[in-house]
Each structure stands twice: as C-alpha cells, then as structure tokens.
Enzyme design. Structure first.
Site, short mmCIF file in Angstrom:
data_model
loop_
_atom_site.label_atom_id
_atom_site.label_comp_id
_atom_site.label_asym_id
_atom_site.label_seq_id
_atom_site.Cartn_x
_atom_site.Cartn_y
_atom_site.Cartn_z
CE LYS A 14 -3.90 -2.25 2.33
NZ LYS A 14 -3.25 -3.52 2.69
O1 LIG Z 1 -4.88 -4.30 0.17
C1 LIG Z 1 -5.28 -5.22 0.90
O2 LIG Z 1 -4.89 -6.36 0.74
C2 LIG Z 1 -6.34 -4.92 1.88
C3 LIG Z 1 -7.21 -3.89 1.54
C4 LIG Z 1 -8.37 -3.72 2.28
O3 LIG Z 1 -9.21 -2.89 1.96
N1 LIG Z 1 -8.60 -4.51 3.37
C5 LIG Z 1 -7.72 -5.49 3.74
O4 LIG Z 1 -8.02 -6.21 4.71
N2 LIG Z 1 -6.55 -5.66 3.05
C6 LIG Z 1 -5.56 -6.66 3.48
O5 LIG Z 1 -6.11 -7.96 3.32
C7 LIG Z 1 -5.76 -8.82 4.40
C8 LIG Z 1 -7.01 -9.27 5.11
O6 LIG Z 1 -6.71 -10.25 6.07
P1 LIG Z 1 -7.85 -11.17 6.77
O7 LIG Z 1 -8.88 -10.24 7.30
O8 LIG Z 1 -7.09 -11.88 7.84
O9 LIG Z 1 -8.37 -12.09 5.70
C9 LIG Z 1 -4.78 -8.01 5.27
O10 LIG Z 1 -3.46 -8.30 4.81
C10 LIG Z 1 -5.12 -6.57 4.95
O11 LIG Z 1 -3.99 -5.74 5.08
#
Ligand SMILES: O=C(O)c1cc(=O)[nH]c(=O)n1[C@@H]1O[C@H](COP(=O)(O)O)[C@@H](O)[C@H]1O
EC number: 4.1.1.23
Length: 270
Positions: A95
């Site tokens: 990001k």
């Molecule tokens: O860019 C991302 O991957 C991201 C964007 C977003 O809007 N929300 C989001 O949760 N993420 C990433 O996606 C992953 C979600 O993880 P879980 O919630 O454990 O499945 C994490 O690594 C967050 O940093």
C-alpha cells in the site's frame, strides 16, 4: 511473464479465484515453530506448499515481515514461490504512496529486491506517485479504491462532482492510468454493492477483494457482484481464516482444508 497473463492462466488452471494472504503473526504460530529464527519463513512456506495448487495468487503483507526484521525471510519466501510453484503470481501488499522519486525506490524494492509480480498502491497522491510502478511493463499495480475497513468511508465515500471518491478512482484508473493494461483495484468484500459498481465502471479489470473470512464478508454476494462474464476477474483474499485454521503441528493441512472449502464456496457462485 506478465502479471495479468499469469493471473489469467492461474484462474483457469487452478479453477480458483482464491488469493491466500500471507500475514504471519508469530504469536499465533504453533508451539513447535516458536523461537526458531526462520519461523516466519517456515510457517509461510508450509502454508504455500500446502495451498499453491488451490490459489490464483499469494499476497504477502510486508508489515508482518518488516515488523519482525524479517525482510530476508520475505525475500526467501517469494523466491521459494517462484522456484517451487512457477506461474503463481505474488502480490506484494505494501500500500505504498509517495512522491515520484521516493516511489521509484519503493518500485525497486517491490519488483527488483522482492521480485513481486504486483504491488498494492495508494492512489491518494495522484498519477505521478503511481507512474514509477506503471513503468514496469510486466508488473501489476493494484490501487486502493473501496477498502474493506469501516473507516474507508471517511474519504472514499465523499462526493466529488456528483459521484463518490471511490467511483472517481475506479473511473480514473480504468480510463487513464491503465493505458498499459497492468492495473487492478482493491474493493472490500464487506461492500458488495460497491464491488458491483466498480465492476460496472471498469469492465474486466481484475479486482483484489479482501474481507471474506476473518472480516466477515459474504462470499456469495462478493462473487455475484464482482465476477466477469467468464466467471473470473477476482482475487478474493483470505489471510487469517486460512493461516490459523489449525493450531498444532498439522497447521498446513488445516490451511489446505480451509483453502479447499473457501475455493469451493467461491466456485459455487461463479
Ligand atoms: O490491500 C489489501 O490487501 C487490503 C485492503 C483492504 O481494503 N482490506 C484489507 O483487509 N486488506 C488486506 O487484506 C488482508 C485481510 O486479512 P484477513 O482479514 O485476515 O483475511 C490483510 O493483509 C489486509 O492488510
């Protein structure tokens, strides 16, 4: 290979829209890995080896490595994915967002040091802050659009010229920044209505969709809103629900079962 080519091939060959997120938290590792100097690499390697045939891409989150001074383990992990699971794209979730001269360094870090196939980038600082990533012809640039967190609405839902800011970002990227066909957008699974709107605005552009699993996003609604006509177009990310499906020495087998179940749940709605 171009990120988009590899992604399309993985969608077809693995019959999968699932992206396994690699967010290694040593506090949640099984006991037998605790204290090992290479625990982060080893934990992720075992999950990667257990799930690679089930995913369209992997998404390591750089903060989990950098926070533990484990960037060398991230390098080794991505090298391992390329060597042992060729054709599996790696999206480095960093990001990033900064002025052009600094962004050039971030691009070198992501694509030349870590050898990622794609990177997540924050569009807030505008076109010149994204150009250094776009100049890598084979790499994917995945821009934040409608993020999965509740506070995403603070800015992304502001009205700008009669539309919401996230809609403006989607349109700008699709119509202007994507001249070389290497852009994607992040849209959270927690907001299916906005996934549908972004799909409407961007044609077949790949969408990275985090928010199923631990964040509670609805898989059926996500797939219905975001799939393209050919039943692809999505990298649906799950991190914690897969990484920590098991707590013991069989954690990789538990991760595989969770990945199998998640892929099946996604495919049931394609
Ligand atoms: O860019 C991302 O991957 C991201 C964007 C977003 O809007 N929300 C989001 O949760 N993420 C990433 O996606 C992953 C979600 O993880 P879980 O919630 O454990 O499945 C994490 O690594 C967050 O940093």
């Amino acid at each position: 290979m171009h990120f988009m080519t590899a992604l399309k091939a993985a969608w077809q060959q693995r019959d999968s829209l699932l992206c396994v997120g690699l967010d290694p938290d040593p506090d949640r590792f099984p006991a037998h890995l605790q204290g090992r100097p290479d625990a982060i690499f080893e934990f992720c390697r075992q999950v990667v080896d257990a799930t690679a045939d089930l995913v369209c891409c992997f998404k390591p989150q750089i903060a989990y490595f950098a926070a533990r001074r484990a960037e060398d383990q991230l390098e080794a992990l991505i090298e391992h994915i390329h060597a042992r699971h060729p054709g599996t794209p790696v999206v480095l979730d960093a990001k990033r967002g900064d002025i052009g001269s600094t962004a050039e360094q971030y691009a070198v870090e992501a694509f030349e040091r870590f050898k990622a196939d794609a990177i997540t980038v924050n569009p807030y600082m505008g076109r010149d802050s994204v150009d250094p990533y776009l100049t890598y012809p084979d790499k994917g640039v995945i821009l934040l659009c409608r993020t999965s967190n509740p506070g995403g609405s603070d800015l992304q839902f502001l009205e700008v010229g009669g539309i919401k800011l996230y809609e403006h970002v989607a349109r700008l990227v699709a119509q202007d920044w994507n001249a070389s066909g290497n852009c994607g957008l992040v849209v959270g699974a927690t907001f299916p209505a906005e996934i549908a709107r972004v799909r409407e605005l961007t044609g077949d552009m790949p969408l990275l969709v985090p928010g199923i699993g631990a964040q509670g996003g609805d898989i059926a609604a996500t797939v219905a809103a975001g799939r393209t006509a050919d039943g692809c177009g999505l990298m649906i990310n799950s991190s914690r629900a897969i990484l920590y499906a098991g707590k013991g020495e069989d954690f990789a087998a538990a991760a595989r079962q969770a990945a199998l179940d998640t892929r099946a749940a996604i495919n049931a709605h394609r």
